[in-house]
Design an enzyme around this catalytic site. Structure first.
Site, PDB file in Angstrom:
ATOM      1  N   GLU A 337      45.960  29.757  37.950  1.00 52.35           N
ATOM      2  CA  GLU A 337      45.145  29.519  39.151  1.00 52.35           C
ATOM      3  C   GLU A 337      44.668  28.082  39.245  1.00 52.35           C
ATOM      4  OE1 GLU A 337      42.022  32.469  39.324  1.00 52.35           O
ATOM      5  OE2 GLU A 337      43.409  34.124  38.978  1.00 52.35           O
ATOM      6  N   GLU A 429      48.205  38.893  38.569  1.00 53.23           N
ATOM      7  CA  GLU A 429      46.919  39.575  38.611  1.00 53.23           C
ATOM      8  C   GLU A 429      46.761  40.187  39.995  1.00 53.23           C
ATOM      9  OE1 GLU A 429      43.426  37.317  37.642  1.00 53.23           O
ATOM     10  OE2 GLU A 429      44.388  36.290  35.970  1.00 53.23           O
TER      11      GLU A 429
END
Length: 495
Positions: A337, A429
């Site tokens: 991320e 995720e």
């Protein structure tokens, strides 16, 4: 994943495309006569639906900003419930490319999309003073009337129109299954072949942390194929404060059961932990919990901070070596991320993050000879991509609203483009798990998913019990008992 109540930026963001010139009249009007393509075939017909003609809730029409289509645009998105809904009448049904025409003069914002009242996830509206066309993924229309809604999200943007064009049939995938590390272990090569051979036909189920996997086994009577584990507590700045990592031991046990392992590393900053209420030392992977400056550290290879980066990588290498020596291939997802900026490795923009990735790749593969790793990049924006030569798999994390089980197709399409359809694409995720029924319909061929732990799995809101059963019993989904010998996949004995 972002922990413990920190606001999460939308991870299904899209970069703005160039301005689409349209000729729009009444709602549902066709945007002009299609021009022939280079191959002589007519271009798909684009249908444009003006936002100002839609159903408005908490918003209003204005026309002062230049460059809009139709008679105006919709503005005033400043409350969570604010929205505009356009109706697509008498549709023949089918899959369409969706484009949102917007302006975001107050900086980058997020908006929520809905189709027929069902969530389609978020889109990110990049800052722009001009009305701009944003490809927003695919949408599967039913026969008859359909509604498309843009709901506020972060708000403070302007919606001009929504347009639809029939989605073309995608070409066959070009993924080769060849790792970027020429010295990759036989087990790593076999795992990548295994994933490649299932790509587009199946999706592997996955779950973060062993306690959550046990919950699935106890409540659903099955076991995911992929275990998501974390090297967080092996970070030196945590170890010196007393943490003891256990997930490598879990990985060794999981491998004995025949499962596939993926590791993330919530890398506690090497130094500069603020350690005050709200920014405690154990939150040290967050940008706001450390003063560590990755750009400054990388700018001076002789600095103490640069040395600490290498120290930490070397400490993690010790743990990954245990897995290599046991013959465990790892789907390795560090610096995750990054483009969000909420973790320190992404806090100073793409260049330091890409440089750190390459340093880590070189050190782990060449210095420590960790050839059991398959390298999973975890940002979508091309500006952040470190390069085809150091990435095996591209991926994204997705946390739409609770109960939104859409296919995350816009993000999938962007990742396919990022890897030029030569890299596998994974959903590393998720909060709500995408409905496998929609993956085929939307041609979103995610290789695997990993559901995050805690409430995302167990509260019955993010993922209802019925939805979990639907996912884990779905013929497209591979669970642990169906994985087979992924370490020797495609070898002569299998033929």
């Amino acid at each position: 994943m972002r922990f413990r109540g920190v606001p999460r930026a939308g991870l299904a963001g899209l970069a703005a495309a160039g301005l689409l010139v349209i000729t729009a009249g009444a709602p549902g009007a066709t945007a002009g006569t299609p021009e022939p393509t280079a191959q002589g075939e007519p271009a798909p017909t684009v249908e444009v639906y003006e936002a100002e003609d839609g159903e408005l809730v908490g918003v209003q029409v204005e026309s002062t900003a230049p460059g809009h289509s139709g008679t105006g645009y919709v503005t005033g998105f400043d409350q969570e419930s604010d929205q505009v809904t356009v109706t697509v009448p008498d549709s023949p049904g089918g899959l369409y490319e969706l484009t949102v025409h917007y302006r975001a003069p107050y900086g980058q914002k997020n908006a929520v999309l809905e189709l027929n009242g069902t969530g389609m996830g978020e889109i990110t509206l990049a800052a722009t003073e001009e009305f701009t066309a944003l490809p927003a993924g695919k949408t599967l229309l039913q026969e008859g009337d359909n509604t498309l809604t843009v709901r506020s999200g972060w708000g403070w943007y302007e919606i001009d129109a929504i347009s639809l064009a029939p989605a073309p049939e995608p070409p066959p995938h070009q993924v080769t299954g060849e790792p970027v590390n020429p010295d990759a272990t036989p087990e790593a090569r076999s795992l990548l072949r295994y994933l490649t051979d299932h790509y587009g036909e199946h999706i592997l189920s996955g779950q973060q942390d062993m306690a959550s996997i046990e919950w699935i086994e106890e409540n659903l009577g099955t076991t995911p194929a992929v275990a998501g584990l974390d090297l967080m507590d092996y970070s030196p700045s945590r170890v010196e404060r007393g943490t003891v990592g256990v997930d490598v031991d879990h990985a060794l046990e999981w491998d004995e059961r025949g499962g596939i392992t993926t590791f993330v590393w919530h890398w506690n900053a090497p130094s500069g932990l603020i350690d005050e209420p709200g920014r405690e030392w154990w939150r040290g992977f967050y940008t706001d919990a450390t003063t560590f400056d990755v750009a400054a550290a990388l700018a001076d290879p002789e600095s103490t901070e640069y040395g600490l980066l290498l120290r930490d990588i070397d400490a993690i290498a010790v743990e990954l070596t245990r897995l290599r020596d046991a013959g465990v291939p790892v789907l390795w997802r560090p610096l995750h991320e990054a483009e969000g900026g909420w973790f320190w490795w992404g806090a100073h923009g793409p260049e330091p993050a890409k440089e750190l990735w390459r340093i880590m790749y070189q050190r782990l593969t060449e210095v420590h000879e960790l050839d059991n790793l398959l390298w999973v990049w975890n940002s979508v924006d091309p500006a952040w991509y470190p390069g085809d030569d150091v990435v095996d798999i591209v991926s994204a994390d997705s946390y739409p609203a609770a109960g939104d089980h859409g296919p995350v197709s816009a993000t999938y399409d962007r990742l396919v483009e990022l890897g030029q359809d030569q890299k596998l694409v994974a959903l590393t995720e998720v909060g709500p798990i995408p409905d496998p029924d929609l993956l085929d319909a939307y041609r979103a061929d995610w290789s695997w998913f990993v559901t995050w732990s805690g409430d995302f799995l167990t509260d019955g809101v993010w993922n209802s019990r019925e939805h979990l059963e639907h996912v884990y019993q779905h013929p497209r989904v591979i669970n642990l008992d169906e994985v087979g010998d992924f370490k020797h996949h495609g070898e002569p004995a299998d033929e």
